[in-house]
Design an enzyme around this catalytic site. Sequence first.
Site, PDB file in Angstrom:
ATOM      1  N   ARG A  98       0.841  -1.213   0.000  1.00 41.69           N
ATOM      2  CA  ARG A  98       0.000   0.000   0.000  1.00 41.69           C
ATOM      3  C   ARG A  98       0.876   1.263   0.000  1.00 41.69           C
ATOM      4  O   ARG A  98       0.467   2.308  -0.487  1.00 41.69           O
ATOM      5  CB  ARG A  98      -0.973   0.002   1.191  1.00 41.69           C
ATOM      6  CG  ARG A  98      -1.884   1.229   1.229  1.00 41.69           C
ATOM      7  CD  ARG A  98      -3.162   1.017   2.043  1.00 41.69           C
ATOM      8  NE  ARG A  98      -2.905   0.340   3.290  1.00 41.69           N
ATOM      9  CZ  ARG A  98      -2.425   0.939   4.406  1.00 41.69           C
ATOM     10  NH1 ARG A  98      -2.182   2.231   4.408  1.00 41.69           N
ATOM     11  NH2 ARG A  98      -2.209   0.237   5.494  1.00 41.69           N
ATOM     12  N   TYR A 151     -16.862  14.022 -15.950  1.00 40.01           N
ATOM     13  CA  TYR A 151     -17.180  12.597 -15.827  1.00 40.01           C
ATOM     14  C   TYR A 151     -18.144  12.389 -14.642  1.00 40.01           C
ATOM     15  O   TYR A 151     -17.934  12.970 -13.571  1.00 40.01           O
ATOM     16  CB  TYR A 151     -15.875  11.823 -15.622  1.00 40.01           C
ATOM     17  CG  TYR A 151     -16.091  10.354 -15.415  1.00 40.01           C
ATOM     18  CD1 TYR A 151     -16.417   9.538 -16.489  1.00 40.01           C
ATOM     19  CD2 TYR A 151     -16.005   9.786 -14.151  1.00 40.01           C
ATOM     20  CE1 TYR A 151     -16.642   8.178 -16.297  1.00 40.01           C
ATOM     21  CE2 TYR A 151     -16.229   8.432 -13.951  1.00 40.01           C
ATOM     22  CZ  TYR A 151     -16.545   7.639 -15.039  1.00 40.01           C
ATOM     23  OH  TYR A 151     -16.777   6.319 -14.847  1.00 40.01           O
ATOM     24  N   ASP A 223      -7.824  16.344 -15.893  1.00 39.64           N
ATOM     25  CA  ASP A 223      -8.065  14.943 -16.217  1.00 39.64           C
ATOM     26  C   ASP A 223      -7.788  14.798 -17.717  1.00 39.64           C
ATOM     27  O   ASP A 223      -8.534  15.309 -18.552  1.00 39.64           O
ATOM     28  CB  ASP A 223      -9.514  14.594 -15.853  1.00 39.64           C
ATOM     29  CG  ASP A 223      -9.877  13.148 -16.169  1.00 39.64           C
ATOM     30  OD1 ASP A 223      -9.247  12.544 -17.058  1.00 39.64           O
ATOM     31  OD2 ASP A 223     -10.821  12.626 -15.543  1.00 39.64           O
ATOM     32  N   LYS A 248      -8.619   3.452 -19.445  1.00 41.79           N
ATOM     33  CA  LYS A 248      -8.982   3.784 -20.819  1.00 41.79           C
ATOM     34  C   LYS A 248      -7.757   3.655 -21.731  1.00 41.79           C
ATOM     35  O   LYS A 248      -7.278   2.569 -21.939  1.00 41.79           O
ATOM     36  CB  LYS A 248      -9.611   5.179 -20.842  1.00 41.79           C
ATOM     37  CG  LYS A 248     -10.620   5.443 -19.708  1.00 41.79           C
ATOM     38  CD  LYS A 248     -11.888   4.614 -19.807  1.00 41.79           C
ATOM     39  CE  LYS A 248     -12.756   4.668 -18.547  1.00 41.79           C
ATOM     40  NZ  LYS A 248     -13.096   5.999 -18.055  1.00 41.79           N
TER      41      LYS A 248
HETATM   42  C1  LIG Z   1     -13.603   6.564 -16.835  1.00 39.82           C
HETATM   43  C2  LIG Z   1     -13.229   7.931 -16.437  1.00 39.82           C
HETATM   44  C3  LIG Z   1     -12.952   8.251 -15.107  1.00 39.82           C
HETATM   45  C4  LIG Z   1     -13.079   7.233 -13.979  1.00 39.82           C
HETATM   46  O1  LIG Z   1     -12.112   6.242 -14.104  1.00 39.82           O
HETATM   47  P1  LIG Z   1     -12.274   4.738 -13.504  1.00 39.82           P
HETATM   48  O2  LIG Z   1     -11.001   4.095 -13.926  1.00 39.82           O
HETATM   49  O3  LIG Z   1     -13.497   4.151 -14.125  1.00 39.82           O
HETATM   50  O4  LIG Z   1     -12.413   4.904 -12.034  1.00 39.82           O
HETATM   51  C5  LIG Z   1     -12.557   9.535 -14.807  1.00 39.82           C
HETATM   52  N1  LIG Z   1     -12.450  10.480 -15.771  1.00 39.82           N
HETATM   53  C6  LIG Z   1     -12.736  10.216 -17.055  1.00 39.82           C
HETATM   54  C7  LIG Z   1     -12.597  11.295 -18.059  1.00 39.82           C
HETATM   55  C8  LIG Z   1     -13.130   8.935 -17.436  1.00 39.82           C
HETATM   56  O5  LIG Z   1     -13.403   8.683 -18.719  1.00 39.82           O
END
Ligand SMILES: *Cc1c(COP(=O)(O)O)cnc(C)c1O
Length: 435
Positions: A98, A151, A223, A248
């Site tokens: 962790r 998101y 992000d 992603k």
């Molecule tokens: C999918 C997504 C998230 C969240 O990510 P997880 O891996 O599903 O927790 C945050 N920001 C954006 C732009 C996303 O597409």
Amino acid sequence: MSQGNRTAIGFDEGVAPEASWFNDLTRKRSAGPVSPHNRVLPRNTSPDTLAVHAGTYEDPTTGSVGTPIFQSSTFLLDDTSYTAFSDGTLRDVPIYTRYGNPSQWSAQEKVASLEGAESGLVTASGMSAIANTVYALTNAGSHVISAYDVYGGTYNLLREDLPSAGRTVSFVDPMDISAIEAAVRPETQLLLFESLTNPMLKAPNIRALVRIAKEANALLAIDNTFLTPINMKPLDLGVDIVIHSATKYLGGHSDLTAGAVVGRRKYLDRIWAQTLRFGGTLDPFCCFLLERGMKTLSLRVKKQNENATAIAQALAGHPHVRNIFHPVAGGSQYTSLDTTDYGGFGGMVSFEVDGGDDAAEKFMRRLRIPYVATSLGGVESLVSMPSNTSHSSLTEKQLSSVGINPGLVRYSAGIEDSQDLIDDLFNALEGREKQ
Ligand SMILES: *Cc1c(COP(=O)(O)O)cnc(C)c1O
């Protein structure tokens, strides 16, 4: 702390002061963490090379060409570990997973180098990266500015959890610079925006956000999930923190859930310390998948950029397609976009199918190549409708205020042949059934 004559449970005396270096943002720090065996390349190396080589753990025992999987929750204690406990350098020494693990260091050094950052952290999901960042970089009593169409998970966190933690949040249109300026308050500590939004593919002016954050003496977190460092490096534009849902594009194969956050080491130490408390550390096997997946990031994203652009251009003017949302082939909302800071626009394209949601659903069922699934960024094309998936909790009025009109479909282009994808889209639009 005492309530009446009852003393609250806890240590209130005779305890060493809390590791104060956690919060000391002026402490001199090195980059990393990395072990002597992690490959560290100069940050100005080409992303194509960084994607393959940065962070790789060069195993001195076996000479293994790929990073081994350090599938261990804990590590032998030695003098270095004890010194790390007393000096507060626990983040740099393998002690307990962790806190840190060489598999994590490989993956996070690769993300950090691609984004041009001093330091990085990988987490169990994108939401873990976002939540830990927001909590670590704000105090109770502070104010956060974000977009009303971030998101959904981010929106829910900001809306449902932050107020009870004493943070106030203002939601603005990320394209409306004067509204963002007007939202700034003396106690504003953090601005949180996306470099390319979901599903409308709005491309906010990052340099203007940097200016507003600097003037407000606040931090700016971006992000960068939809663009990836192949298309934009927000830190180079003056952004403080970059966050990813590594689920992603970074992972890229729809086979893992992970998050990443990168920036100056002084901020990352704080976010790391928050992650120690909240949990959400990334499992070593998932680190392996992520680091392996990122080796092809540059190849994949360039192909996905091309595919999404080709699809957007092919769909423009199609009689069964209304508006298209894509920075190259989209409408008037992109005319003032300064494209100099972009290497490309990613693999996403959204468009409205004529005839509304029913027609769009029938259209999706006729597609032969992409999977109908939520998520994005994998090698396989995916297609879904925001109105009945990611944005299903919004009312019709809210949907239309975000710009989600009936029939809106979101397409995540994979790395397939672009002509195959386009032929498939045309067949489905023109009502030809699967064969
Ligand atoms: C999918 C997504 C998230 C969240 O990510 P997880 O891996 O599903 O927790 C945050 N920001 C954006 C732009 C996303 O597409």
